[in-house]
Design a protein around this motif. Structure first.
Motif, PDB file in Angstrom:
ATOM      1  N   GLY A 145       0.792  -1.215   0.000  1.00 55.81           N
ATOM      2  CA  GLY A 145       0.000   0.000   0.000  1.00 55.81           C
ATOM      3  C   GLY A 145       0.831   1.275   0.000  1.00 55.81           C
ATOM      4  N   LYS A 146       0.273   2.309  -0.620  1.00 59.93           N
ATOM      5  CA  LYS A 146       0.907   3.619  -0.615  1.00 59.93           C
ATOM      6  C   LYS A 146       0.778   4.254   0.755  1.00 59.93           C
ATOM      7  N   SER A 147       1.724   5.121   1.073  1.00 58.99           N
ATOM      8  CA  SER A 147       1.711   5.857   2.329  1.00 58.99           C
ATOM      9  C   SER A 147       1.627   7.345   2.024  1.00 58.99           C
ATOM     10  N   ASN A 148       1.678   8.167   3.073  1.00 59.94           N
ATOM     11  CA  ASN A 148       1.640   9.614   2.870  1.00 59.94           C
ATOM     12  C   ASN A 148       2.840  10.084   2.047  1.00 59.94           C
ATOM     13  N   ILE A 149       3.939   9.320   2.072  1.00 62.91           N
ATOM     14  CA  ILE A 149       5.111   9.678   1.272  1.00 62.91           C
ATOM     15  C   ILE A 149       4.764   9.653  -0.215  1.00 62.91           C
ATOM     16  N   HIS A 150       4.086   8.586  -0.654  1.00 64.13           N
ATOM     17  CA  HIS A 150       3.706   8.466  -2.062  1.00 64.13           C
ATOM     18  C   HIS A 150       2.674   9.527  -2.451  1.00 64.13           C
ATOM     19  N   THR A 405      11.862  19.818  -1.218  1.00 63.72           N
ATOM     20  CA  THR A 405      10.892  19.177  -0.330  1.00 63.72           C
ATOM     21  C   THR A 405      11.609  18.746   0.937  1.00 63.72           C
ATOM     22  N   LEU A 406      11.019  19.075   2.074  1.00 62.58           N
ATOM     23  CA  LEU A 406      11.579  18.710   3.370  1.00 62.58           C
ATOM     24  C   LEU A 406      10.483  18.144   4.259  1.00 62.58           C
ATOM     25  N   ILE A 407      10.893  17.423   5.287  1.00 60.11           N
ATOM     26  CA  ILE A 407       9.936  17.009   6.308  1.00 60.11           C
ATOM     27  C   ILE A 407       9.542  18.243   7.109  1.00 60.11           C
ATOM     28  N   LYS A 408       8.294  18.303   7.495  1.00 62.58           N
ATOM     29  CA  LYS A 408       7.778  19.455   8.231  1.00 62.58           C
ATOM     30  C   LYS A 408       8.652  19.731   9.450  1.00 62.58           C
ATOM     31  N   SER A 409       9.036  20.984   9.615  1.00 55.94           N
ATOM     32  CA  SER A 409       9.976  21.350  10.676  1.00 55.94           C
ATOM     33  C   SER A 409       9.432  21.017  12.061  1.00 55.94           C
ATOM     34  N   THR A 410       8.119  21.150  12.266  1.00 55.03           N
ATOM     35  CA  THR A 410       7.548  20.812  13.570  1.00 55.03           C
ATOM     36  C   THR A 410       7.667  19.325  13.859  1.00 55.03           C
ATOM     37  N   ASN A 411       7.637  18.478  12.825  1.00 56.76           N
ATOM     38  CA  ASN A 411       7.811  17.038  13.025  1.00 56.76           C
ATOM     39  C   ASN A 411       9.246  16.703  13.422  1.00 56.76           C
ATOM     40  N   TYR A 498      12.034   6.313  13.030  1.00 54.41           N
ATOM     41  CA  TYR A 498      12.066   7.563  12.280  1.00 54.41           C
ATOM     42  C   TYR A 498      13.148   7.570  11.213  1.00 54.41           C
ATOM     43  N   LEU A 499      14.258   6.906  11.473  1.00 59.75           N
ATOM     44  CA  LEU A 499      15.337   6.898  10.493  1.00 59.75           C
ATOM     45  C   LEU A 499      14.977   6.077   9.259  1.00 59.75           C
ATOM     46  N   THR A 500      14.260   4.970   9.458  1.00 57.42           N
ATOM     47  CA  THR A 500      13.819   4.209   8.291  1.00 57.42           C
ATOM     48  C   THR A 500      12.771   4.999   7.503  1.00 57.42           C
ATOM     49  N   TYR A 501      11.985   5.818   8.208  1.00 57.33           N
ATOM     50  CA  TYR A 501      11.036   6.696   7.522  1.00 57.33           C
ATOM     51  C   TYR A 501      11.782   7.703   6.650  1.00 57.33           C
ATOM     52  N   ILE A 502      12.870   8.252   7.188  1.00 54.30           N
ATOM     53  CA  ILE A 502      13.697   9.189   6.419  1.00 54.30           C
ATOM     54  C   ILE A 502      14.250   8.504   5.170  1.00 54.30           C
ATOM     55  N   LYS A 503      14.678   7.259   5.318  1.00 56.22           N
ATOM     56  CA  LYS A 503      15.229   6.530   4.170  1.00 56.22           C
ATOM     57  C   LYS A 503      14.178   6.308   3.090  1.00 56.22           C
ATOM     58  N   ARG A 504      12.950   6.010   3.516  1.00 53.95           N
ATOM     59  CA  ARG A 504      11.886   5.830   2.524  1.00 53.95           C
ATOM     60  C   ARG A 504      11.566   7.144   1.814  1.00 53.95           C
ATOM     61  N   CYS A 505      11.650   8.259   2.545  1.00 50.35           N
ATOM     62  CA  CYS A 505      11.451   9.569   1.919  1.00 50.35           C
ATOM     63  C   CYS A 505      12.543   9.840   0.884  1.00 50.35           C
ATOM     64  N   LYS A 506      13.793   9.554   1.230  1.00 49.59           N
ATOM     65  CA  LYS A 506      14.917   9.757   0.314  1.00 49.59           C
ATOM     66  C   LYS A 506      14.741   8.937  -0.957  1.00 49.59           C
ATOM     67  N   LYS A 507      14.287   7.691  -0.792  1.00 51.41           N
ATOM     68  CA  LYS A 507      14.120   6.811  -1.946  1.00 51.41           C
ATOM     69  C   LYS A 507      13.006   7.297  -2.862  1.00 51.41           C
ATOM     70  N   GLN A 508      11.891   7.740  -2.278  1.00 53.81           N
ATOM     71  CA  GLN A 508      10.754   8.148  -3.095  1.00 53.81           C
ATOM     72  C   GLN A 508      11.002   9.485  -3.790  1.00 53.81           C
ATOM     73  N   PHE A 509      11.572  10.453  -3.072  1.00 52.47           N
ATOM     74  CA  PHE A 509      11.782  11.787  -3.633  1.00 52.47           C
ATOM     75  C   PHE A 509      13.123  11.920  -4.343  1.00 52.47           C
TER      76      PHE A 509
END
Length: 538
Positions: A145-150, A405-411, A498-509
């Motif tokens: 399934g797609k996530s908010n990243i996709h 594109t960046l992760i929201k600063s508040t996050n 959170y670090l694996t989330y960052i890696k998925r963001c890097k891969k998608q974007f």
């Protein structure tokens, strides 16, 4: 049925009814839950209500608060009139059901979800527009399934594509106000019946509908010891030891006795709408936290989504996406006012309000950004009296400026606060242990917080193309009446943080900008250890 269905999953939280051995007794539960006659007369237990609070760092209002540093942010601000402070806290009310009730809600969420998906599939444009609470495959070959990243990546790519082909692109970011707590019961009833192709709800569906709209609940804090912030741990341990399950009460009889004696209060649905012609408040609101809540929220706006798709997307060529109560529309700049007015007027017919203070308007266009005259796509935030160049569009946890594109600063700030909070807890524990036993070093080990800030520890155990399992134990009663441990092998989820989330963001974007946002993590961790362990006087 030979295999346990996906919707039949047990939960581990504590409630007013016993936890269930779903893996061993699922067939008995399945027969009851899938029987319309049984569900039609079933009496649902009260929900447990608690409020999850999240600190927000916001700018002070100069008209109301003392401002020491211009544009500074904080989670509390002193009032000018000296009456106290205003705390920037976002409260999310959560209601969750007893274990067997949760299984019933999960089953009817499955039924309604299937019916809802079939309605969406009738229109491919409508099917693409609704994003939240759905399992949408990444591709025909990748069925995960797609996530908010996709979802965020697709919208940002659409903005860039339209800037390249059309020039300027307008973006409307609309937020619905108190969405779950304002759903109108009469409209919800009609939409529910429409989904299952009925004019009136069958008795079983109607009983579930009533439990979601005319619900009762008890307060989470009322279950704690009177005059204390803690639970009666000795009582809870005794129940686990003697009964073999987790629960706040030994039996339903004890729960009812507690109610009768006035030791525990039951509340009714607190949500009230506007007064109708008869002078009564309209009945609104469903609890947020039930397995059924998400699909009901999506289903409630299916006609709204369909109208936007037909009148805005198809006629004007706009790009419409809705993620729960977050609405995003891409259109031509000259059509922005019309689209804004159309959406605001349409949503009123569903008796849902738009949070106008959170509605944002952007213009994306090519702008010169250096002395050489080079241009890049840039976000311009449109306010009533001015424009802010290079102000990011916040969407699904990301900040999009057109060129970056960046992760929201508040996050990111929330992530660091979580790391520091773990270090504070570990520091207190280290000092306490060292004081009681001098041989124990007074130290905080990085491995203790590694699950939060570093890579998962179990990557070495991952084997290519091999399914991983872990053993789950439960306490059951054997034929002789003795308690024994029963185990089942369940599918092991990939360790994630959170670090694996960052890696998925890097891969998608396909950018390394996300990693640069965490470049100070080691420095912040070191500073926190020095502050809360080395230099702190306990």
């Amino acid at each position: 049925m030979k295999r346990k269905p996906d919707w039949l999953q047990g939960k581990g939280y504590m409630h007013i009814t016993p936890s269930l051995s779903v893996n061993t007794n699922w067939k008995d539960y399945y027969r009851k839950i899938t029987s319309p006659k049984y569900v039609a007369t079933y009496a649902f237990f009260p929900l447990i209500h608690r409020i999850l609070s999240d600190r927000k760092y916001k700018k002070a209002d100069p008209k109301r608060h003392h401002v020491k540093v211009p544009k500074s942010r904080g989670h509390s601000h002193k009032r000018l009139d000296g009456t106290g402070t205003d705390k920037s806290i976002k409260n999310r009310p959560l209601h969750y059901s007893s274990h067997f009730d949760s299984l019933i809600y999960s089953y009817y969420a499955h039924l309604l979800g299937s019916a809802y998906e079939s309605k969406l599939k009738e229109d491919w444009e409508l099917d693409k527009a609704v994003l939240a609470y759905r399992s949408i495959p990444i591709s025909e070959t990748d069925r995960s399934g797609k996530s908010n990243i996709h979802f965020a990546h697709e919208v940002f790519a659409e903005i860039n594509d339209r800037v390249e082909s059309q020039g300027d692109v307008a973006v409307l970011a609309i937020d619905l106000k108190s969405f779950f707590s304002t759903l109108h019961h009469e409209i919800l009833y009609d939409i529910w019946a429409y989904a299952i192709n009925e004019k009136i709800l069958p008795p079983d569906h109607y009983n579930v509908y009533k439990s979601c709209t005319n619900f009762s609940y008890i307060l989470y804090n009322d279950l704690k010891k009177k005059g204390s912030r803690n639970f009666d741990e000795s009582k809870l341990a005794k129940i686990r030891r003697n009964k073999g399950f987790k629960c706040f009460f030994e039996s339903n009889q004890e729960f009812r006795k507690t109610i009768r004696e006035g030791q525990l209060r039951i509340y009714k649905n607190p949500f009230r709408g506007d007064r109708n012609e008869s002078g009564r408040n309209e009945m609104i609101g469903i609890p947020q936290g039930l397995p059924l809540s998400a699909i009901l929220a999506n289903l409630y706006l299916i006609e709204f989504d369909r109208t936007i798709v037909n009148e805005i997307s198809r006629k004007l060529g706009a790009h419409y996406r809705r993620y729960s109560d977050d609405i995003l529309i891409l259109c031509k700049p000259e059509e922005m006012s019309y689209v804004d007015d159309f959406v605001n007027e349409l949503i009123l017919s569903f008796k849902v309000k738009i949070s106008k203070e959170k509605t944002e308007r952007f213009l994306f266009k090519k702008m010169v950004y250096n002395k050489a005259g080079d241009k890049r796509t840039t976000a311009i935030k449109l306010l009533n009296d001015k424009t802010l160049i290079d102000s990011p569009l916040n969407y699904l946890g990301f900040e999009f400026r057109g060129y970056n594109t960046l992760i929201k600063s508040t996050n990111i700030a929330k992530y660091y606060r979580r790391v520091i909070e773990i270090i504070k807890r570990r520091s207190r524990r280290a000092v306490r242990l060292s004081a009681s036993n001098p041989t124990i070093p007074r130290a905080v080990y990085l491995n203790q917080v590694k699950k939060l800030y570093n890579s998962p520890l179990k990557h070495a155990n991952k084997i290519e193309n091999k399914q991983l399992f872990r053993r789950r134990y439960s306490l059951v009663i054997d034929d002789r009446g003795d308690f024994i441990f029963h185990h089942t092998d369940v599918e092991a989820k990939q360790p994630s943080n959170y670090l694996t989330y960052i890696k998925r963001c890097k891969k998608q974007f396909e950018t390394n900008s996300f990693s640069r946002q965490l470049k100070k993590k080691k420095q912040i961790i070191g500073q926190a250890i020095n502050k809360h362990l080395v230099n702190k006087r306990w």
